[in-house]
Design a protein around this motif. Structure first.
Motif, PDB file in Angstrom:
ATOM      1  N   VAL A  20       0.831  -1.202   0.000  1.00  0.00           N
ATOM      2  CA  VAL A  20       0.000   0.000   0.000  1.00  0.00           C
ATOM      3  C   VAL A  20       0.869   1.257   0.000  1.00  0.00           C
ATOM      4  CG1 VAL A  20      -1.645   1.348   1.364  1.00  0.00           C
ATOM      5  CG2 VAL A  20      -1.988  -1.107   1.085  1.00  0.00           C
ATOM      6  N   LEU A  21       1.946   1.256   0.784  1.00  0.00           N
ATOM      7  CA  LEU A  21       2.846   2.413   0.809  1.00  0.00           C
ATOM      8  C   LEU A  21       3.471   2.657  -0.559  1.00  0.00           C
ATOM      9  CD1 LEU A  21       4.823   2.367   4.181  1.00  0.00           C
ATOM     10  CD2 LEU A  21       3.384   4.190   3.297  1.00  0.00           C
ATOM     11  N   LEU A  22       3.823   1.576  -1.255  1.00  0.00           N
ATOM     12  CA  LEU A  22       4.390   1.715  -2.593  1.00  0.00           C
ATOM     13  C   LEU A  22       3.392   2.383  -3.530  1.00  0.00           C
ATOM     14  CD1 LEU A  22       6.740   1.136  -4.505  1.00  0.00           C
ATOM     15  CD2 LEU A  22       5.726  -1.109  -4.977  1.00  0.00           C
ATOM     16  N   LEU A  23       2.132   1.981  -3.433  1.00  0.00           N
ATOM     17  CA  LEU A  23       1.089   2.605  -4.248  1.00  0.00           C
ATOM     18  C   LEU A  23       0.907   4.079  -3.874  1.00  0.00           C
ATOM     19  CD1 LEU A  23      -1.642  -0.217  -4.241  1.00  0.00           C
ATOM     20  CD2 LEU A  23      -0.219   0.498  -6.174  1.00  0.00           C
ATOM     21  N   VAL A  24       0.938   4.353  -2.569  1.00  0.00           N
ATOM     22  CA  VAL A  24       0.770   5.737  -2.106  1.00  0.00           C
ATOM     23  C   VAL A  24       1.930   6.611  -2.588  1.00  0.00           C
ATOM     24  CG1 VAL A  24       0.736   7.226  -0.059  1.00  0.00           C
ATOM     25  CG2 VAL A  24      -0.660   5.159  -0.117  1.00  0.00           C
ATOM     26  N   PHE A  25       3.155   6.107  -2.445  1.00  0.00           N
ATOM     27  CA  PHE A  25       4.317   6.878  -2.882  1.00  0.00           C
ATOM     28  C   PHE A  25       4.282   7.110  -4.389  1.00  0.00           C
ATOM     29  CE2 PHE A  25       6.992   5.158   0.891  1.00  0.00           C
ATOM     30  CZ  PHE A  25       6.287   5.996   1.730  1.00  0.00           C
TER      31      PHE A  25
END
Length: 429
Positions: free
Chosen positions: A231-236
């Motif tokens: 999820v963090l990868l998508l957010v970044f």
């Protein structure tokens, strides 16, 4: 109305600075007085992008606080804390340098508020392990985030505003401001030992204990870590490409938080307890008060004054914009200041034929606002967030404790930026 707005703002600012009352009470009280007296109204305070609460900032913070609250359950912050302490051989000074450089680099590619939300928990843990006071480390990191965030278009919110007004691209910021930021970070690293003198004494036994730890054992929920990482990868990715995707970072953060809540199945009370509600409400009150200054025309008058006295003198205009931006961004949040000042700079650029001088004005505004955000505890959003985190962790940072260091660092960074702008755009251009 202008006088009332100024008096209320100054009174609230004095209360915040002297800590005679809680900063949240001062901010919300000031906003309430302005609303009650009709200086501003619900339309301007709650719905106007120029004079009201910046909901993008509020909801960006809310979304990232929820994500960080879930991520904390994986043990990854403990992992990074132990890793950093071991790589620094347990030296508090090397730990500070390592964490500040990580913060600065990350802030170049993420919103600096997001970066400090991720780094602050790590800092608290590593300082706890080493038995040292985390306050100097948190202050140093937020300063690094404001310096590093100046390097790119997306690193600091004022840069986004400048780009939209000037037509400058991501590569323009990288080419023109990143070299200055590298120089500033070198100077910052050299200044750290003196700026925070007396903050680097660690208990040798605690250091030995940390060096014997295995950081991999800190991860106690690998499945949740994988989900959170995805999820963090998508957010970044959303943060970096938000202009191409035509979606605001605040929406990216909220969508990421919602997705992670859905797939993690973490109890609501666990991640909601990580939300810094006092910080969010403080921002709301501060935005209303600053918005009233914008609505009554006070900030526009100040910005116009700069334009009047520098018309036709590019070098004087550049240096004055740099200094005034640093001073005013330390008093009011740098986001509304840049939103008000950027039209003035745009008008100034129309009177100049040399492209180098045009660039100099925009970079002076960006550097002054970004570096000036370090001057006081309320100069930038990242400052307020870190102070809120420190308070909840039982390590309060007073307004003057931050400001004493911040004013010094702002003066140094502006002193470095001035000759850079002069040499690059007036001597070597």
């Amino acid at each position: 109305m202008t006088v009332i707005a100024l008096v209320v703002f100054v009174a609230a600012y004095v209360l915040i600075a002297t800590e005679w009352t809680h900063k949240l009470l001062a901010a919300l009280g000031g906003a309430a007085v302005l609303l009650a007296l009709g200086v501003t109204d619900s339309e301007h305070a709650f719905y106007s992008h120029e004079t009201g609460i910046d909901w993008d900032v509020v909801f960006l913070l809310l979304g990232m606080m929820i994500i960080v609250g879930i991520l904390r359950r994986t043990g990854v912050f403990e992992y990074v804390a132990i890793w950093a302490a071991k790589r620094a051989k347990g030296s508090p000074l090397r730990v500070m340098i390592l964490l500040t450089l990580i913060t600065a680099v990350a802030s170049s590619f993420l919103d600096n508020v997001t970066t400090v939300l991720l780094i602050a928990p790590v800092t608290l843990l590593v300082c706890d392990r080493l038995g040292i006071n985390p306050v100097p480390f948190l202050i140093a990191e937020v300063m690094a985030s404001n310096i590093g965030g100046a390097a790119t278009l997306i690193g600091d919110p004022p840069n986004i505003i400048i780009a939209s007004r000037s037509g400058l691209t991501f590569n323009d910021f990288l080419i023109h401001l990143a070299p200055l930021v590298v120089i500033e970070l070198i100077v910052f690293t050299l200044v750290l030992p003196r700026l925070f003198k007396g903050s680097f004494a660690a208990d040798p036994e605690r250091v030995d204990d940390v060096m014997r730890l295995n950081e991999r054992e800190a991860i106690h929920d690998r499945t949740l870590l994988i989900k959170s990482g995805a999820v963090l990868l998508l957010v970044f990715t959303g943060f970096i490409g938000h202009s191409a995707f035509h979606i605001e970072p605040s929406i990216v953060a909220l969508l990421g938080a919602g997705l992670l809540v859905l797939i993690s199945k973490v109890p609501t009370r666990d991640y909601m307890s990580s939300v810094e509600w006092q910080t969010l409400l403080f921002f709301a009150g501060l935005f209303v008060m600053v918005g009233a200054l914008v609505k009554t025309g006070l900030i526009a008058d100040l910005a116009g004054w700069v334009g009047d006295i520098t018309n036709g003198k590019p070098l004087l205009a550049t240096m004055l914009i740099l200094v005034v931006s640093a001073v005013l961004s330390g008093i009011v949040d740098n986001i509304p200041y840049v939103a008000t000042m950027s039209p003035v700079v745009l008008e100034l650029t129309k009177t100049m034929s040399d492209p180098a001088h045009v660039h100099a004005l925009w970079w002076a505004l960006a550097a002054g606002a970004d570096f000036g955000g370090n001057a006081t505890a309320v100069g930038a959003s990242a400052n307020v967030v870190v102070i809120g985190i420190a308070l909840r962790a039982g390590n309060p940072i007073s307004f003057w404790e931050f400001t004493r260091k911040g004013v010094v660092m702002t003066a140094i960074t502006i002193a470095v930026a001035a000759p850079y702008l002069w040499l690059r755009y007036f001597v070597l251009a």
